[in-house]
Design a protein around this motif. Structure first.
Motif, PDB file in Angstrom:
ATOM      1  N   CYS A 245      37.614  58.356  34.015  1.00 45.96           N
ATOM      2  CA  CYS A 245      38.531  57.797  35.001  1.00 45.96           C
ATOM      3  C   CYS A 245      39.951  58.182  34.599  1.00 45.96           C
ATOM      4  CB  CYS A 245      38.390  56.284  35.048  1.00 45.96           C
ATOM      5  SG  CYS A 245      39.573  55.460  36.111  1.00 45.96           S
ATOM      6  N   GLU A 246      40.757  58.581  35.576  1.00 47.08           N
ATOM      7  CA  GLU A 246      42.106  59.027  35.277  1.00 47.08           C
ATOM      8  C   GLU A 246      43.068  58.530  36.346  1.00 47.08           C
ATOM      9  OE1 GLU A 246      42.120  63.218  34.664  1.00 47.08           O
ATOM     10  OE2 GLU A 246      44.172  63.287  33.945  1.00 47.08           O
ATOM     11  N   GLN A 247      44.242  58.084  35.911  1.00 45.65           N
ATOM     12  CA  GLN A 247      45.299  57.715  36.861  1.00 45.65           C
ATOM     13  C   GLN A 247      46.644  58.145  36.282  1.00 45.65           C
ATOM     14  OE1 GLN A 247      47.784  55.214  36.257  1.00 45.65           O
ATOM     15  NE2 GLN A 247      46.958  54.401  34.332  1.00 45.65           N
ATOM     16  N   HIS A 248      47.550  58.525  37.180  1.00 48.05           N
ATOM     17  CA  HIS A 248      48.883  58.976  36.763  1.00 48.05           C
ATOM     18  C   HIS A 248      49.949  58.174  37.483  1.00 48.05           C
ATOM     19  CE1 HIS A 248      47.261  62.250  34.414  1.00 48.05           C
ATOM     20  NE2 HIS A 248      46.443  62.536  35.411  1.00 48.05           N
ATOM     21  N   MET A 249      49.691  56.880  37.633  1.00 51.36           N
ATOM     22  CA  MET A 249      50.632  55.996  38.303  1.00 51.36           C
ATOM     23  C   MET A 249      51.441  55.180  37.298  1.00 51.36           C
ATOM     24  SD  MET A 249      48.302  54.746  41.524  1.00 51.36           S
ATOM     25  CE  MET A 249      46.758  54.555  40.627  1.00 51.36           C
ATOM     26  N   GLY A 250      51.220  55.414  36.007  1.00 46.77           N
ATOM     27  CA  GLY A 250      51.925  54.626  35.002  1.00 46.77           C
ATOM     28  C   GLY A 250      51.382  53.220  34.851  1.00 46.77           C
ATOM     29  N   HIS A 251      50.164  53.000  35.372  1.00 49.05           N
ATOM     30  CA  HIS A 251      49.559  51.678  35.250  1.00 49.05           C
ATOM     31  C   HIS A 251      49.132  51.422  33.819  1.00 49.05           C
ATOM     32  CE1 HIS A 251      48.433  51.377  39.804  1.00 49.05           C
ATOM     33  NE2 HIS A 251      49.740  51.376  39.582  1.00 49.05           N
ATOM     34  N   ARG A 252      49.297  50.166  33.367  1.00 55.16           N
ATOM     35  CA  ARG A 252      48.976  49.850  31.984  1.00 55.16           C
ATOM     36  C   ARG A 252      47.719  49.007  31.855  1.00 55.16           C
ATOM     37  NH1 ARG A 252      52.875  51.892  28.785  1.00 55.16           N
ATOM     38  NH2 ARG A 252      51.051  52.050  27.435  1.00 55.16           N
ATOM     39  N   ALA A 253      47.118  48.643  32.966  1.00 52.64           N
ATOM     40  CA  ALA A 253      45.849  47.923  32.938  1.00 52.64           C
ATOM     41  C   ALA A 253      44.800  48.777  33.639  1.00 52.64           C
ATOM     42  CB  ALA A 253      45.977  46.563  33.633  1.00 52.64           C
ATOM     43  N   MET A 254      43.638  48.930  32.998  1.00 51.38           N
ATOM     44  CA  MET A 254      42.540  49.709  33.588  1.00 51.38           C
ATOM     45  C   MET A 254      41.244  48.944  33.415  1.00 51.38           C
ATOM     46  SD  MET A 254      43.583  53.650  32.679  1.00 51.38           S
ATOM     47  CE  MET A 254      42.495  54.374  33.910  1.00 51.38           C
ATOM     48  N   TYR A 255      40.344  49.149  34.376  1.00 54.21           N
ATOM     49  CA  TYR A 255      39.165  48.288  34.495  1.00 54.21           C
ATOM     50  C   TYR A 255      37.908  49.124  34.763  1.00 54.21           C
ATOM     51  CZ  TYR A 255      43.091  45.346  36.066  1.00 54.21           C
ATOM     52  OH  TYR A 255      44.305  44.705  36.186  1.00 54.21           O
ATOM     53  N   TRP A 256      36.784  48.639  34.289  1.00 55.46           N
ATOM     54  CA  TRP A 256      35.485  49.121  34.745  1.00 55.46           C
ATOM     55  C   TRP A 256      34.771  47.977  35.454  1.00 55.46           C
ATOM     56  CZ3 TRP A 256      34.288  53.892  35.387  1.00 55.46           C
ATOM     57  CH2 TRP A 256      34.711  54.894  34.507  1.00 55.46           C
ATOM     58  N   TYR A 257      34.233  48.309  36.644  1.00 58.30           N
ATOM     59  CA  TYR A 257      33.416  47.386  37.410  1.00 58.30           C
ATOM     60  C   TYR A 257      32.056  48.040  37.666  1.00 58.30           C
ATOM     61  CZ  TYR A 257      37.379  44.411  38.833  1.00 58.30           C
ATOM     62  OH  TYR A 257      38.457  43.552  38.872  1.00 58.30           O
ATOM     63  N   LYS A 258      31.051  47.196  37.824  1.00 58.83           N
ATOM     64  CA  LYS A 258      29.709  47.639  38.215  1.00 58.83           C
ATOM     65  C   LYS A 258      29.391  46.999  39.555  1.00 58.83           C
ATOM     66  CE  LYS A 258      24.872  47.092  36.770  1.00 58.83           C
ATOM     67  NZ  LYS A 258      23.999  46.565  35.693  1.00 58.83           N
ATOM     68  N   GLN A 259      28.877  47.806  40.479  1.00 63.96           N
ATOM     69  CA  GLN A 259      28.538  47.271  41.801  1.00 63.96           C
ATOM     70  C   GLN A 259      27.116  47.653  42.168  1.00 63.96           C
ATOM     71  OE1 GLN A 259      30.794  48.686  45.198  1.00 63.96           O
ATOM     72  NE2 GLN A 259      30.462  46.775  46.305  1.00 63.96           N
ATOM     73  N   LYS A 260      26.266  46.664  42.305  1.00 65.10           N
ATOM     74  CA  LYS A 260      24.914  46.885  42.810  1.00 65.10           C
ATOM     75  C   LYS A 260      24.958  46.858  44.340  1.00 65.10           C
ATOM     76  CE  LYS A 260      21.585  46.511  40.203  1.00 65.10           C
ATOM     77  NZ  LYS A 260      20.796  47.593  39.539  1.00 65.10           N
ATOM     78  N   ALA A 261      23.893  47.400  44.942  1.00 65.20           N
ATOM     79  CA  ALA A 261      23.861  47.521  46.402  1.00 65.20           C
ATOM     80  C   ALA A 261      24.015  46.155  47.066  1.00 65.20           C
ATOM     81  CB  ALA A 261      22.548  48.163  46.830  1.00 65.20           C
ATOM     82  N   LYS A 262      24.882  46.108  48.060  1.00 67.58           N
ATOM     83  CA  LYS A 262      25.106  44.920  48.888  1.00 67.58           C
ATOM     84  C   LYS A 262      25.642  43.734  48.098  1.00 67.58           C
ATOM     85  CE  LYS A 262      21.706  46.264  52.328  1.00 67.58           C
ATOM     86  NZ  LYS A 262      20.574  45.877  53.190  1.00 67.58           N
ATOM     87  N   LYS A 263      26.296  44.020  46.983  1.00 67.99           N
ATOM     88  CA  LYS A 263      26.901  42.980  46.160  1.00 67.99           C
ATOM     89  C   LYS A 263      28.367  43.314  45.924  1.00 67.99           C
ATOM     90  CE  LYS A 263      23.135  40.622  45.154  1.00 67.99           C
ATOM     91  NZ  LYS A 263      22.963  39.220  45.607  1.00 67.99           N
ATOM     92  N   PRO A 264      29.184  42.310  45.565  1.00 68.13           N
ATOM     93  CA  PRO A 264      30.567  42.629  45.211  1.00 68.13           C
ATOM     94  C   PRO A 264      30.634  43.261  43.821  1.00 68.13           C
ATOM     95  CG  PRO A 264      30.140  40.298  44.913  1.00 68.13           C
ATOM     96  CD  PRO A 264      28.903  40.878  45.530  1.00 68.13           C
ATOM     97  N   PRO A 265      31.733  43.921  43.524  1.00 70.31           N
ATOM     98  CA  PRO A 265      31.900  44.473  42.174  1.00 70.31           C
ATOM     99  C   PRO A 265      31.927  43.363  41.122  1.00 70.31           C
ATOM    100  CG  PRO A 265      33.512  45.395  43.699  1.00 70.31           C
ATOM    101  CD  PRO A 265      32.858  44.256  44.396  1.00 70.31           C
ATOM    102  N   GLU A 266      31.353  43.666  39.959  1.00 69.77           N
ATOM    103  CA  GLU A 266      31.381  42.738  38.827  1.00 69.77           C
ATOM    104  C   GLU A 266      32.182  43.368  37.706  1.00 69.77           C
ATOM    105  OE1 GLU A 266      26.756  41.227  39.535  1.00 69.77           O
ATOM    106  OE2 GLU A 266      27.384  42.079  37.623  1.00 69.77           O
ATOM    107  N   LEU A 267      33.132  42.618  37.192  1.00 73.69           N
ATOM    108  CA  LEU A 267      33.970  43.132  36.122  1.00 73.69           C
ATOM    109  C   LEU A 267      33.151  43.338  34.849  1.00 73.69           C
ATOM    110  CD1 LEU A 267      36.912  43.809  35.265  1.00 73.69           C
ATOM    111  CD2 LEU A 267      37.063  41.430  34.471  1.00 73.69           C
ATOM    112  N   MET A 268      33.405  44.504  34.209  1.00 71.82           N
ATOM    113  CA  MET A 268      32.761  44.787  32.921  1.00 71.82           C
ATOM    114  C   MET A 268      33.785  44.705  31.792  1.00 71.82           C
ATOM    115  SD  MET A 268      30.513  48.078  34.060  1.00 71.82           S
ATOM    116  CE  MET A 268      29.554  48.195  32.550  1.00 71.82           C
ATOM    117  N   PHE A 269      34.834  45.538  31.902  1.00 69.83           N
ATOM    118  CA  PHE A 269      35.837  45.645  30.843  1.00 69.83           C
ATOM    119  C   PHE A 269      37.235  45.736  31.444  1.00 69.83           C
ATOM    120  CE2 PHE A 269      32.728  46.458  27.604  1.00 69.83           C
ATOM    121  CZ  PHE A 269      31.782  47.310  28.157  1.00 69.83           C
ATOM    122  N   VAL A 270      38.204  45.248  30.661  1.00 72.86           N
ATOM    123  CA  VAL A 270      39.615  45.425  30.993  1.00 72.86           C
ATOM    124  C   VAL A 270      40.334  45.948  29.767  1.00 72.86           C
ATOM    125  CG1 VAL A 270      41.765  44.379  31.761  1.00 72.86           C
ATOM    126  CG2 VAL A 270      39.578  43.503  32.620  1.00 72.86           C
TER     127      VAL A 270
END
Lengths: 112, 112
Positions: free
Chosen positions: A23-48
């Motif tokens: 994952c890559e971003q060049h917006m100068g953001h200092r917080a990055m996240y991983w989410y997992k999303q199963k079918a027909k479900k909302p994203p679930e936070l994994m890591f910050v």
């Protein structure tokens, strides 16, 4: 540049494989996240990551290993996954806490 | 803990109909509120946001007003199009908390 870029878009891996999501971003953001999303479900936070340090681990199994090499990059290392880990993995970033999060397009992972 | 409740889907409407998707929340403090949209096979896109009571977020003809008295953030659009077919997620983030709390999502289908 207001994008969060994830690679690969699709990944099929066996249960004994080792692979990485990027994952890559060049917006100068200092917080990055991983989410997992199963079918027909909302994203679930994994890591910050905040300022390149892991700040939240939502009790994720150790077969998922995050890494933040610098402020623009976030990796998710995968090893010995199970078929039930098949899902859409979403990366996101935000300027800081309380700010809106920008999401990538996701990596659709299939474990066979 | 924080939580978001969205109206159950799926929702099917004819083109040019009026849309409302209800969202209520439970949170301590003064959260920021968001609507995200997910088109088929894609990641999440931020649709609109509001950061304090009585704020109105708007984008692409969609609107939502932060109502602290009713703890609601209902999404509305006056005239929907086929291209609005997607899954809509209401979400909140509390100040100082990196975690986005999502509702379960509402699948919207617009028929010509």
């Amino acid at each position: 540049d207001t994008e969060v870029t994830q690679t690969p878009k699709h990944l099929v891996m066996g249960m004994t494989n080792k692979k990485s999501l990027k994952c890559e971003q060049h917006m100068g953001h200092r917080a990055m996240y991983w989410y997992k999303q199963k079918a027909k479900k909302p994203p679930e936070l994994m890591f910050v990551y905040s300022y390149e340090k892991l700040s939240i681990n939502e009790s994720v199994p150790s077969r998922f290993s995050p890494e933040c090499p610098n402020s623009s990059l976030l990796n998710l290392h995968l090893h010995a996954l199970q078929p039930e880990d098949s899902a859409l993995y979403l990366c996101a970033s935000s300027l800081s806490e309380g700010q809106m999060a920008f999401f990538g397009q996701g990596t659709r992972l299939t474990v066979v | 803990g924080d939580s978001v409740t969205q109206m159950e889907g799926p929702v099917t409407l004819s083109e040019e109909a009026f849309l409302t998707i209800n969202c209520t929340y439970t949170a301590t403090g003064y959260p920021s509120l968001f609507w995200y949209v997910q088109y088929p096979g894609e990641g999440l896109q931020l649709l609109l946001k509001a950061t304090k009571a009585d704020d109105k977020g708007s984008n692409k003809g969609f609107e939502a007003t932060y109502r602290k008295e009713t703890t609601s953030f209902h999404l509305e659009k006056g005239s929907v199009q086929v291209s609005d077919s997607a899954v809509y997620f209401c979400a909140l983030r509390n100040f100082g908390n990196e975690k986005l709390t999502f509702g379960t999502g509402t699948r919207l289908t617009i028929i010509p």
